[in-house]
Write a protein that holds these residues in place. Structure first.
Motif, PDB file in Angstrom:
ATOM      1  N   LEU A  87       0.809  -1.214   0.000  1.00  0.00           N
ATOM      2  CA  LEU A  87       0.000   0.000   0.000  1.00  0.00           C
ATOM      3  C   LEU A  87       0.847   1.272   0.000  1.00  0.00           C
ATOM      4  O   LEU A  87       0.289   2.368  -0.108  1.00  0.00           O
ATOM      5  CB  LEU A  87      -0.944   0.003   1.206  1.00  0.00           C
ATOM      6  N   LEU A  88       2.166   1.144   0.128  1.00  0.00           N
ATOM      7  CA  LEU A  88       3.025   2.322   0.031  1.00  0.00           C
ATOM      8  C   LEU A  88       2.857   2.938  -1.352  1.00  0.00           C
ATOM      9  O   LEU A  88       2.718   2.221  -2.344  1.00  0.00           O
ATOM     10  CB  LEU A  88       4.481   1.943   0.287  1.00  0.00           C
ATOM     11  N   LYS A  89       2.904   4.258  -1.440  1.00  0.00           N
ATOM     12  CA  LYS A  89       2.476   4.892  -2.684  1.00  0.00           C
ATOM     13  C   LYS A  89       3.450   4.773  -3.843  1.00  0.00           C
ATOM     14  O   LYS A  89       3.034   4.857  -4.982  1.00  0.00           O
ATOM     15  CB  LYS A  89       2.080   6.338  -2.441  1.00  0.00           C
ATOM     16  N   ASN A  90       4.740   4.603  -3.613  1.00  0.00           N
ATOM     17  CA  ASN A  90       5.654   4.418  -4.728  1.00  0.00           C
ATOM     18  C   ASN A  90       6.920   3.712  -4.267  1.00  0.00           C
ATOM     19  O   ASN A  90       7.124   3.476  -3.083  1.00  0.00           O
ATOM     20  CB  ASN A  90       5.990   5.754  -5.409  1.00  0.00           C
ATOM     21  N   PHE A  91       7.788   3.402  -5.227  1.00  0.00           N
ATOM     22  CA  PHE A  91       9.010   2.667  -4.904  1.00  0.00           C
ATOM     23  C   PHE A  91       9.982   3.489  -4.074  1.00  0.00           C
ATOM     24  O   PHE A  91      10.839   2.941  -3.403  1.00  0.00           O
ATOM     25  CB  PHE A  91       9.700   2.173  -6.176  1.00  0.00           C
ATOM     26  N   ASN A  92       9.894   4.816  -4.138  1.00  0.00           N
ATOM     27  CA  ASN A  92      10.776   5.638  -3.313  1.00  0.00           C
ATOM     28  C   ASN A  92      10.508   5.403  -1.835  1.00  0.00           C
ATOM     29  O   ASN A  92      11.386   5.588  -0.997  1.00  0.00           O
ATOM     30  CB  ASN A  92      10.604   7.117  -3.646  1.00  0.00           C
ATOM     31  N   SER A  93       9.280   4.989  -1.495  1.00  0.00           N
ATOM     32  CA  SER A  93       8.948   4.683  -0.110  1.00  0.00           C
ATOM     33  C   SER A  93       9.667   3.419   0.370  1.00  0.00           C
ATOM     34  O   SER A  93       9.814   3.204   1.560  1.00  0.00           O
ATOM     35  CB  SER A  93       7.441   4.488   0.046  1.00  0.00           C
ATOM     36  N   LEU A  94      10.089   2.600  -0.563  1.00  0.00           N
ATOM     37  CA  LEU A  94      10.763   1.338  -0.230  1.00  0.00           C
ATOM     38  C   LEU A  94      12.286   1.463  -0.259  1.00  0.00           C
ATOM     39  O   LEU A  94      12.988   0.462  -0.185  1.00  0.00           O
ATOM     40  CB  LEU A  94      10.336   0.244  -1.216  1.00  0.00           C
ATOM     41  N   ARG A  95      12.798   2.668  -0.392  1.00  0.00           N
ATOM     42  CA  ARG A  95      14.239   2.868  -0.532  1.00  0.00           C
ATOM     43  C   ARG A  95      15.008   2.256   0.638  1.00  0.00           C
ATOM     44  O   ARG A  95      15.991   1.570   0.448  1.00  0.00           O
ATOM     45  CB  ARG A  95      14.539   4.356  -0.658  1.00  0.00           C
ATOM     46  N   GLY A  96      14.546   2.493   1.855  1.00  0.00           N
ATOM     47  CA  GLY A  96      15.230   1.953   3.040  1.00  0.00           C
ATOM     48  C   GLY A  96      15.175   0.440   3.081  1.00  0.00           C
ATOM     49  O   GLY A  96      16.165  -0.226   3.413  1.00  0.00           O
ATOM     50  N   ILE A  97      14.020  -0.129   2.732  1.00  0.00           N
ATOM     51  CA  ILE A  97      13.876  -1.588   2.722  1.00  0.00           C
ATOM     52  C   ILE A  97      14.781  -2.198   1.663  1.00  0.00           C
ATOM     53  O   ILE A  97      15.454  -3.206   1.898  1.00  0.00           O
ATOM     54  CB  ILE A  97      12.405  -1.980   2.490  1.00  0.00           C
ATOM     55  N   SER A  98      14.830  -1.583   0.485  1.00  0.00           N
ATOM     56  CA  SER A  98      15.682  -2.090  -0.589  1.00  0.00           C
ATOM     57  C   SER A  98      17.151  -2.013  -0.206  1.00  0.00           C
ATOM     58  O   SER A  98      17.929  -2.934  -0.487  1.00  0.00           O
ATOM     59  CB  SER A  98      15.441  -1.298  -1.874  1.00  0.00           C
ATOM     60  N   PHE A  99      17.556  -0.926   0.443  1.00  0.00           N
ATOM     61  CA  PHE A  99      18.948  -0.794   0.869  1.00  0.00           C
ATOM     62  C   PHE A  99      19.287  -1.854   1.919  1.00  0.00           C
ATOM     63  O   PHE A  99      20.341  -2.492   1.844  1.00  0.00           O
ATOM     64  CB  PHE A  99      19.206   0.617   1.420  1.00  0.00           C
ATOM     65  N   ALA A 100      18.384  -2.058   2.877  1.00  0.00           N
ATOM     66  CA  ALA A 100      18.628  -3.076   3.911  1.00  0.00           C
ATOM     67  C   ALA A 100      18.716  -4.467   3.283  1.00  0.00           C
ATOM     68  O   ALA A 100      19.571  -5.274   3.662  1.00  0.00           O
ATOM     69  CB  ALA A 100      17.529  -3.032   4.967  1.00  0.00           C
ATOM     70  N   ALA A 101      17.858  -4.752   2.316  1.00  0.00           N
ATOM     71  CA  ALA A 101      17.895  -6.054   1.641  1.00  0.00           C
ATOM     72  C   ALA A 101      19.199  -6.235   0.877  1.00  0.00           C
ATOM     73  O   ALA A 101      19.789  -7.327   0.892  1.00  0.00           O
ATOM     74  CB  ALA A 101      16.701  -6.186   0.699  1.00  0.00           C
ATOM     75  N   ALA A 102      19.671  -5.181   0.220  1.00  0.00           N
ATOM     76  CA  ALA A 102      20.935  -5.278  -0.516  1.00  0.00           C
ATOM     77  C   ALA A 102      22.105  -5.511   0.436  1.00  0.00           C
ATOM     78  O   ALA A 102      22.984  -6.340   0.176  1.00  0.00           O
ATOM     79  CB  ALA A 102      21.155  -4.013  -1.335  1.00  0.00           C
ATOM     80  N   VAL A 103      22.122  -4.793   1.554  1.00  0.00           N
ATOM     81  CA  VAL A 103      23.195  -4.967   2.539  1.00  0.00           C
ATOM     82  C   VAL A 103      23.160  -6.383   3.119  1.00  0.00           C
ATOM     83  O   VAL A 103      24.203  -7.030   3.274  1.00  0.00           O
ATOM     84  CB  VAL A 103      23.094  -3.897   3.655  1.00  0.00           C
ATOM     85  N   MET A 104      21.960  -6.885   3.440  1.00  0.00           N
ATOM     86  CA  MET A 104      21.861  -8.239   3.995  1.00  0.00           C
ATOM     87  C   MET A 104      22.289  -9.289   2.975  1.00  0.00           C
ATOM     88  O   MET A 104      22.976 -10.249   3.326  1.00  0.00           O
ATOM     89  CB  MET A 104      20.439  -8.504   4.478  1.00  0.00           C
TER      90      MET A 104
END
Length: 178
Positions: A87-104
């Motif tokens: 339900l987040l409005k765009n992919f920019n809202s997922l920036r932190g999640i994507s960064f955490a996933a890449a680091v993990m």
């Protein structure tokens, strides 16, 4: 962004690319079933894996009572979490999640590589398939394909991400040709 452009036509979806390669009818019948099987299978596997991971985290710090929550409820909790994230409005809202996933992901790969190099060949472990039956070899092959498909499941959104990006300006054309 120009990776999936040919003769001035931009292929924004896999079925469009399949239709260009195999023809208008066969392209749909070749690409769509494979894409649906991959998407449905990954959705199920990610939900079960996410639910199981949430259950294991919960079991690290169990409550004082002996009440345990079954895997089905944890999969349901993970599904509800997925709905809220979607339900987040765009992919920019997922920036932190994507960064955490890449680091993990980088961390897991580094840990696996480092421990493998440190430990080396383990005594008493067989690294060949000489003593296994033909059925075991076939099932191991399918298991390997499943692991590869699970590890590289994100490739199915490349065209969809590129479809949201603008085409490169004409000044980049000479650089693309080499």
């Amino acid at each position: 962004c120009a990776m999936h452009e040919l003769d001035g036509h931009r292929f924004c979806r896999y079925h469009e690319l399949g239709q260009y390669v195999f023809g208008p009818t066969l392209g749909i019948w070749v690409v769509l079933p494979c894409q649906l099987i991959m998407m449905i299978g990954l959705g199920i596997v990610y939900s079960v894996t996410g639910g199981r991971s949430m259950q294991r985290i919960y079991n690290l710090y169990p409550p004082s009572s002996d009440a345990r929550i079954g895997i089905s409820l944890w999969i349901l909790f993970f599904g509800i979490l997925q709905i809220f994230v979607s339900l987040l409005k765009n992919f920019n809202s997922l920036r932190g999640i994507s960064f955490a996933a890449a680091v993990m992901s980088l961390g897991y790969s580094t840990i696996a590589f480092g421990l493998t190099m440190k430990n080396g060949k383990q005594p008493g472990v067989e690294y060949n398939n000489d003593g296994t039956s033909t059925a075991d070899k076939i099932l191991s092959g399918f298991n390997s394909l499943g692991i590869i498909a699970f590890a590289y499941g994100g490739h199915n959104v490349i065209l969809e991400i590129q479809a949201t990006m603008p085409s490169p300006p004409a000044t980049l054309k000479p650089y693309m040709n080499g």
